[in-house]
Design a protein around this motif. Structure first.
Motif, PDB file in Angstrom:
ATOM      1  N   ALA A 184      -0.648  -1.856 -20.027  1.00 47.23           N
ATOM      2  CA  ALA A 184       0.001  -1.032 -19.008  1.00 47.23           C
ATOM      3  C   ALA A 184      -1.036  -0.449 -18.052  1.00 47.23           C
ATOM      4  CB  ALA A 184       0.819   0.074 -19.661  1.00 47.23           C
ATOM      5  N   GLU A 185      -2.182  -0.057 -18.575  1.00 42.74           N
ATOM      6  CA  GLU A 185      -3.252   0.458 -17.719  1.00 42.74           C
ATOM      7  C   GLU A 185      -3.774  -0.651 -16.802  1.00 42.74           C
ATOM      8  OE1 GLU A 185      -6.200   2.226 -20.235  1.00 42.74           O
ATOM      9  OE2 GLU A 185      -4.898   3.885 -20.820  1.00 42.74           O
ATOM     10  N   ASP A 186      -3.908  -1.876 -17.322  1.00 42.22           N
ATOM     11  CA  ASP A 186      -4.350  -2.996 -16.494  1.00 42.22           C
ATOM     12  C   ASP A 186      -3.349  -3.269 -15.376  1.00 42.22           C
ATOM     13  OD1 ASP A 186      -6.570  -3.272 -18.088  1.00 42.22           O
ATOM     14  OD2 ASP A 186      -5.765  -4.967 -19.257  1.00 42.22           O
ATOM     15  N   ILE A 187      -2.072  -3.236 -15.712  1.00 46.01           N
ATOM     16  CA  ILE A 187      -1.039  -3.467 -14.702  1.00 46.01           C
ATOM     17  C   ILE A 187      -1.075  -2.358 -13.654  1.00 46.01           C
ATOM     18  CG2 ILE A 187       1.455  -3.488 -14.334  1.00 46.01           C
ATOM     19  CD1 ILE A 187       1.686  -4.979 -17.009  1.00 46.01           C
ATOM     20  N   GLN A 188      -1.307  -1.129 -14.098  1.00 48.87           N
ATOM     21  CA  GLN A 188      -1.391  -0.018 -13.155  1.00 48.87           C
ATOM     22  C   GLN A 188      -2.578  -0.211 -12.222  1.00 48.87           C
ATOM     23  OE1 GLN A 188      -1.699   3.829 -14.970  1.00 48.87           O
ATOM     24  NE2 GLN A 188      -1.582   4.922 -13.045  1.00 48.87           N
ATOM     25  N   ASP A 189      -3.719  -0.669 -12.747  1.00 45.43           N
ATOM     26  CA  ASP A 189      -4.882  -0.928 -11.904  1.00 45.43           C
ATOM     27  C   ASP A 189      -4.587  -2.031 -10.885  1.00 45.43           C
ATOM     28  OD1 ASP A 189      -6.256   0.996 -13.304  1.00 45.43           O
ATOM     29  OD2 ASP A 189      -7.321  -0.429 -14.608  1.00 45.43           O
ATOM     30  N   GLU A 190      -3.891  -3.084 -11.308  1.00 45.24           N
ATOM     31  CA  GLU A 190      -3.538  -4.155 -10.386  1.00 45.24           C
ATOM     32  C   GLU A 190      -2.590  -3.663  -9.295  1.00 45.24           C
ATOM     33  OE1 GLU A 190      -2.044  -7.588 -12.430  1.00 45.24           O
ATOM     34  OE2 GLU A 190      -3.781  -7.682 -13.756  1.00 45.24           O
ATOM     35  N   VAL A 191      -1.625  -2.840  -9.686  1.00 46.19           N
ATOM     36  CA  VAL A 191      -0.690  -2.297  -8.694  1.00 46.19           C
ATOM     37  C   VAL A 191      -1.429  -1.413  -7.699  1.00 46.19           C
ATOM     38  CG1 VAL A 191       1.258  -0.699  -8.416  1.00 46.19           C
ATOM     39  CG2 VAL A 191       1.352  -2.490 -10.144  1.00 46.19           C
ATOM     40  N   GLU A 192      -2.379  -0.624  -8.167  1.00 45.17           N
ATOM     41  CA  GLU A 192      -3.158   0.217  -7.260  1.00 45.17           C
ATOM     42  C   GLU A 192      -4.004  -0.625  -6.317  1.00 45.17           C
ATOM     43  OE1 GLU A 192      -5.323   2.926  -9.734  1.00 45.17           O
ATOM     44  OE2 GLU A 192      -3.559   4.165 -10.155  1.00 45.17           O
ATOM     45  N   ALA A 193      -4.556  -1.744  -6.817  1.00 44.12           N
ATOM     46  CA  ALA A 193      -5.341  -2.626  -5.956  1.00 44.12           C
ATOM     47  C   ALA A 193      -4.463  -3.261  -4.882  1.00 44.12           C
ATOM     48  CB  ALA A 193      -6.018  -3.703  -6.797  1.00 44.12           C
ATOM     49  N   VAL A 194      -3.275  -3.694  -5.255  1.00 40.27           N
ATOM     50  CA  VAL A 194      -2.344  -4.256  -4.269  1.00 40.27           C
ATOM     51  C   VAL A 194      -1.953  -3.194  -3.247  1.00 40.27           C
ATOM     52  CG1 VAL A 194      -0.004  -5.172  -4.005  1.00 40.27           C
ATOM     53  CG2 VAL A 194      -1.483  -6.065  -5.794  1.00 40.27           C
ATOM     54  N   ARG A 195      -1.734  -1.971  -3.724  1.00 41.85           N
ATOM     55  CA  ARG A 195      -1.395  -0.886  -2.810  1.00 41.85           C
ATOM     56  C   ARG A 195      -2.517  -0.644  -1.809  1.00 41.85           C
ATOM     57  NH1 ARG A 195      -1.949   4.798  -5.097  1.00 41.85           N
ATOM     58  NH2 ARG A 195      -4.048   4.194  -4.568  1.00 41.85           N
ATOM     59  N   ASP A 196      -3.768  -0.644  -2.281  1.00 43.39           N
ATOM     60  CA  ASP A 196      -4.902  -0.438  -1.387  1.00 43.39           C
ATOM     61  C   ASP A 196      -5.011  -1.566  -0.360  1.00 43.39           C
ATOM     62  OD1 ASP A 196      -5.459   1.876  -2.757  1.00 43.39           O
ATOM     63  OD2 ASP A 196      -7.044   0.986  -4.011  1.00 43.39           O
ATOM     64  N   GLU A 197      -4.767  -2.811  -0.803  1.00 44.77           N
ATOM     65  CA  GLU A 197      -4.804  -3.932   0.133  1.00 44.77           C
ATOM     66  C   GLU A 197      -3.701  -3.810   1.176  1.00 44.77           C
ATOM     67  OE1 GLU A 197      -4.732  -7.655  -1.944  1.00 44.77           O
ATOM     68  OE2 GLU A 197      -6.529  -7.175  -3.093  1.00 44.77           O
ATOM     69  N   LEU A 198      -2.518  -3.394   0.741  1.00 44.74           N
ATOM     70  CA  LEU A 198      -1.416  -3.217   1.689  1.00 44.74           C
ATOM     71  C   LEU A 198      -1.709  -2.100   2.690  1.00 44.74           C
ATOM     72  CD1 LEU A 198       1.715  -3.680  -0.586  1.00 44.74           C
ATOM     73  CD2 LEU A 198       0.880  -5.232   1.185  1.00 44.74           C
ATOM     74  N   LEU A 199      -2.334  -1.035   2.217  1.00 49.52           N
ATOM     75  CA  LEU A 199      -2.707   0.045   3.134  1.00 49.52           C
ATOM     76  C   LEU A 199      -3.741  -0.433   4.144  1.00 49.52           C
ATOM     77  CD1 LEU A 199      -2.863   3.169   0.779  1.00 49.52           C
ATOM     78  CD2 LEU A 199      -1.210   2.700   2.591  1.00 49.52           C
ATOM     79  N   ALA A 200      -4.705  -1.228   3.697  1.00 40.67           N
ATOM     80  CA  ALA A 200      -5.712  -1.770   4.619  1.00 40.67           C
ATOM     81  C   ALA A 200      -5.063  -2.704   5.629  1.00 40.67           C
ATOM     82  CB  ALA A 200      -6.801  -2.507   3.836  1.00 40.67           C
ATOM     83  N   LEU A 201      -4.131  -3.528   5.186  1.00 43.22           N
ATOM     84  CA  LEU A 201      -3.413  -4.419   6.087  1.00 43.22           C
ATOM     85  C   LEU A 201      -2.595  -3.621   7.092  1.00 43.22           C
ATOM     86  CD1 LEU A 201      -2.590  -7.320   6.819  1.00 43.22           C
ATOM     87  CD2 LEU A 201      -0.731  -7.087   5.179  1.00 43.22           C
TER      88      LEU A 201
END
Length: 163
Positions: A110-127
């Motif tokens: 669950a922590e790994d999935i949360q880290d992946e979701v946060e990374a996707v969120r950061d990429e979306l914010l940069a986009l």
């Protein structure tokens, strides 16, 4: 996702083993207590009569009946104490260990999935930020996109030796 489902199945099976072990002990306790009650009833009926007749002559009828009843109560109390001290075996500890290990693995995933979701969120914010900056100055983005290949072609053509 497949490993999460597998881990949840392991946890479910461990929980079932824990419940089964507890039910087995409860069944044995109930059985032993019922058997103690049955012995108590038969003890009052059969042993009391036999003990009464055996003790009636030396003790008299009253003390003979009290002595037989006290022996019956003592036997019943010992059986109830034995039934209350029944515990689960090592299979319950093993099932708990498996359940706890599964829960820890599930928490880590669950922590790994949360880290992946946060990374996707950061990429979306940069986009989003780059799209916002492009919408404000579309010429800057277009010039950069067009100038880079043009300058590369110009440099290559100037650096070729003339024949």
């Amino acid at each position: 996702m497949e490993s999460i489902v597998r881990t949840m199945r392991i946890i479910w099976r461990a929980e079932l083993l824990i419940i089964e072990a507890k039910l087995n002990v409860a069944t044995k306790r109930i059985g032993a207590t019922a058997f103690a009650g049955l012995i108590f009833v038969f003890g009052l009926a059969m042993l009391n009569v036999a003990g009464f007749f055996a003790l009636q002559e030396p003790w008299g009828p009253i003390y003979a009946a009290l002595g037989v009843a006290a022996a019956d109560f003592l036997i019943a109390i010992l059986l109830v104490l034995w039934a209350s001290r029944l515990t689960t075996g090592p299979e319950l500890d093993l099932a708990r260990d498996v359940r706890d290990a599964g829960l820890q693995e599930l928490e880590a995933k669950a922590e790994d999935i949360q880290d992946e979701v946060e990374a996707v969120r950061d990429e979306l914010l940069a986009l989003k930020n780059s799209l916002v900056s492009f919408s404000r100055n579309p010429l800057d983005g277009t010039l950069n996109s067009l100038l880079t290949p043009l300058l590369t072609l110009l440099i290559k053509s100037l650096s070729k030796p003339k024949t």
